[in-house]
Motif scaffolding. Structure first.
Motif, PDB file in Angstrom:
ATOM      1  N   UNK A 126       0.897  -1.282   0.030  1.00 36.74           N
ATOM      2  CA  UNK A 126       0.298   0.017   0.048  1.00 36.74           C
ATOM      3  C   UNK A 126       0.588   1.280  -0.057  1.00 36.74           C
ATOM      4  N   UNK A 127       2.112   1.290   0.255  1.00 38.37           N
ATOM      5  CA  UNK A 127       2.973   2.284   0.123  1.00 38.37           C
ATOM      6  C   UNK A 127       3.277   2.786  -1.299  1.00 38.37           C
ATOM      7  N   UNK A 128       3.468   1.816  -1.979  1.00 40.49           N
ATOM      8  CA  UNK A 128       3.789   2.196  -3.301  1.00 40.49           C
ATOM      9  C   UNK A 128       2.805   3.082  -4.067  1.00 40.49           C
ATOM     10  N   UNK A 129       3.082   4.412  -4.209  1.00 39.48           N
ATOM     11  CA  UNK A 129       2.094   5.405  -4.825  1.00 39.48           C
ATOM     12  C   UNK A 129       2.373   5.032  -6.430  1.00 39.48           C
ATOM     13  N   UNK A 130       3.243   5.098  -6.993  1.00 42.58           N
ATOM     14  CA  UNK A 130       3.358   4.905  -8.460  1.00 42.58           C
ATOM     15  C   UNK A 130       4.793   4.285  -8.958  1.00 42.58           C
ATOM     16  N   UNK A 131       4.707   3.519 -10.028  1.00 40.10           N
ATOM     17  CA  UNK A 131       5.938   3.220 -10.527  1.00 40.10           C
ATOM     18  C   UNK A 131       5.624   3.166 -12.090  1.00 40.10           C
ATOM     19  N   UNK A 132       7.090   3.835 -12.543  1.00 40.21           N
ATOM     20  CA  UNK A 132       6.967   4.019 -14.076  1.00 40.21           C
ATOM     21  C   UNK A 132       6.970   2.700 -14.850  1.00 40.21           C
ATOM     22  N   UNK A 133       5.806   2.053 -15.039  1.00 39.97           N
ATOM     23  CA  UNK A 133       5.802   0.961 -15.751  1.00 39.97           C
ATOM     24  C   UNK A 133       5.046   0.889 -17.079  1.00 39.97           C
ATOM     25  N   UNK A 134       4.525   2.398 -17.450  1.00 37.25           N
ATOM     26  CA  UNK A 134       3.944   2.487 -18.782  1.00 37.25           C
ATOM     27  C   UNK A 134       4.752   2.467 -19.989  1.00 37.25           C
ATOM     28  N   UNK A 135       5.563   1.603 -20.203  1.00 36.14           N
ATOM     29  CA  UNK A 135       6.420   1.360 -21.293  1.00 36.14           C
ATOM     30  C   UNK A 135       5.669   0.388 -22.347  1.00 36.14           C
ATOM     31  N   UNK A 136       5.503   0.863 -23.412  1.00 33.46           N
ATOM     32  CA  UNK A 136       4.974  -0.077 -24.399  1.00 33.46           C
ATOM     33  C   UNK A 136       6.141  -1.105 -25.081  1.00 33.46           C
ATOM     34  N   UNK A 137       6.367  -2.258 -24.436  1.00 29.00           N
ATOM     35  CA  UNK A 137       7.578  -2.998 -25.044  1.00 29.00           C
ATOM     36  C   UNK A 137       6.926  -3.660 -26.315  1.00 29.00           C
ATOM     37  N   UNK A 138       5.835  -3.796 -26.756  1.00 24.52           N
ATOM     38  CA  UNK A 138       5.407  -4.275 -27.906  1.00 24.52           C
ATOM     39  C   UNK A 138       5.477  -3.131 -29.172  1.00 24.52           C
ATOM     40  N   UNK A 139       5.274  -1.875 -28.551  1.00 23.28           N
ATOM     41  CA  UNK A 139       5.321  -0.982 -29.555  1.00 23.28           C
ATOM     42  C   UNK A 139       6.658  -0.747 -30.118  1.00 23.28           C
ATOM     43  N   UNK A 140       7.642  -0.908 -28.931  1.00 22.81           N
ATOM     44  CA  UNK A 140       9.186  -0.872 -29.283  1.00 22.81           C
ATOM     45  C   UNK A 140       9.298  -2.026 -30.295  1.00 22.81           C
ATOM     46  N   UNK A 141       9.035  -3.220 -29.916  1.00 20.33           N
ATOM     47  CA  UNK A 141       9.142  -4.313 -30.733  1.00 20.33           C
ATOM     48  C   UNK A 141       8.924  -4.330 -32.127  1.00 20.33           C
ATOM     49  N   UNK A 142       7.586  -3.569 -32.208  1.00 12.80           N
ATOM     50  CA  UNK A 142       7.120  -3.574 -33.716  1.00 12.80           C
ATOM     51  C   UNK A 142       8.029  -2.431 -34.475  1.00 12.80           C
TER      52      UNK A 142
END
Length: 428
Positions: free
Chosen positions: A45-61
């Motif tokens: 519950x202490x995690x407010x935000x994590x920068x995880x919104x990277x589109x791996x599939x878009x990079x791969x394409x």
């Protein structure tokens, strides 16, 4: 005096837990790292935000072209191949390798030994003592617990690696006779039965629960759906530099509002303290992962700068031990760090393992990367006179005259076959 001893044991357990997490994250790919962090964020519950919104599939394409450099794309690798691949990080005597390989091939898919030691020894025509020594080598591989002969031994192997203060005799007895106490979290029952402080009994349960009952499943064959590089190697102002992608160094933001809560019960404070410690450990493990990887990649650039400047024919032989010695770290740390990791280069996305080619010693005493020799052979055949294709002896002579590479004709033939190139008679 007794109280101080218990505190030191608790600290040692935490340090071991932190180290284990760092080692675990070290071998994660970027995609696996992001998935793991998301799991932590979902239950912390202490995690407010994590920068995880990277589109791996878009990079791969956008980066789906790969260089024609041989079989460098990821293939399905079995548990058995992964375990055998770890053997080169150990100082295993050459005469022991067939015996150890026999044992690895005798594991079931969950990582347990499926044959008796006596049978193992008889089939390999060695003594029982040597078979036991081979088993100890297998049990030193990762993940810990591999090569166990029973569930109890599997857990005990992991407990020994996790916490040196765990009483493995008590743990073995609990696993043998009171496994339901672990499942039901019967702290008081274990404490009373074995004369332990409840804190130690609780720690024992936590440690056992942290173990994996089927370690072989952690090495299950998985084929990657896409390849995501950790970093890019770019040339700036005449120097090769490393640029890490954001997904290699995710940022975890903590919600500090809990610090303003003053009317919490002790159990609530302890819970929040534990969750904050979890985030601190995770951040340390992430930093350790990227720092280790950066140091290793820098060594790769230094050792293989001719490849980056001139191309694949200039790839040099390189071993994990060379890099480990330069960085003053263990070979296993280097091995874990580069496992399933890729980097973006001017030639495309390449596995870091590509830069650790096996060397072949020539007749003149020089050592050249076997992969580089293969690529030169492929180039020679591509540019040969199609009406008069070169024989293996002709290729050998051209390697010697034009590239100062002096190898046997049979080596040329072996590499040509590995490249799936037919003989000169069939190339006409």
């Amino acid at each position: 005096m007794q109280q101080r001893l218990i505190q030191e044991q608790a600290l040692q357990w935490k340090m071991n837990q932190s180290l284990l997490q760092a080692i675990q994250l070290l071998q994660f790919s970027s995609a696996e790292l992001m998935d793991y962090i998301k799991e932590v964020a979902n239950e912390n519950p202490l995690v407010e935000d994590v920068e995880t919104n990277y589109d791996f599939s878009a990079y791969n394409r956008g980066n789906d072209t790969h260089p024609d450099l041989g079989d460098i794309n990821p293939a399905e690798v079995s548990m058995y191949e992964k375990l055998k691949g770890q053997l080169f990080t150990l100082d295993v005597p050459e005469n022991m390798l067939p015996i150890v390989n026999y044992g690895i091939d005798s594991l079931d898919e969950t990582g347990y030994l499926s044959c008796e030691l006596k049978t193992w020894a008889e089939d390999c025509d060695v003594s029982l003592e040597i078979a036991e020594r081979a088993l100890s080598i297998i049990q030193s591989l990762e993940p810990v617990g591999i090569g166990a002969r029973s569930f109890q031994e599997c857990i005990i192997l992991q407990l020994r690696a996790m916490d040196e203060h765990t009483n493995t005799e008590i743990a073995a007895n609990v696993l043998e006779n009171h496994l339901e106490w672990i499942a039901n979290n019967e702290v008081e029952m274990i404490a009373e039965e074995y004369g332990l402080p409840e804190k130690d009994a609780s720690g024992l349960i936590d440690n056992i629960r942290a173990c994996h009952p089927k370690p072989g499943n952690l090495l299950a064959s998985q084929k990657a759906n896409y390849i995501i590089p950790e970093a890019a190697i770019v040339k700036e102002e005449g120097q090769w530099k490393i640029s890490f992608y954001k997904w290699s160094k995710p940022t975890i933001t903590i919600n500090h509002s809990y610090e303003k809560m003053t009317d919490l019960e002790k159990i609530e404070k302890d819970y929040l303290k534990e969750k904050r410690q979890q985030i601190d450990w995770l951040n340390q493990a992430i930093s350790y992962r990227v720092n280790s990887l950066e140091r290793i990649i820098r060594q790769v650039i230094q050792k293989q700068f001719m490849y980056f400047d001139k191309g694949v024919e200039w790839l040099q032989p390189l071993t994990l031990k060379e890099v480990a010695d330069e960085l003053d770290i263990s070979i296993s740390t280097v091995s874990r760090s580069i496992q399933n990791k890729y980097i973006q280069t001017s030639s495309g996305v390449l596995p870091i393992k590509f830069f650790f080619p096996r060397g072949i010693e020539q007749k003149n005493g020089k050592t050249t990367a076997a992969f580089a020799i293969k690529q030169i052979i492929a180039t020679i055949i591509q540019t040969e006179d199609k009406q008069k294709p070169l024989s293996d002896e002709g290729i050998r002579q051209k390697l010697s005259d034009d590239y100062d590479i002096d190898i046997a004709r049979r080596t040329v033939m072996k590499y040509r076959k590995q490249l799936r190139i037919p003989s000169s008679m069939k190339r006409k």
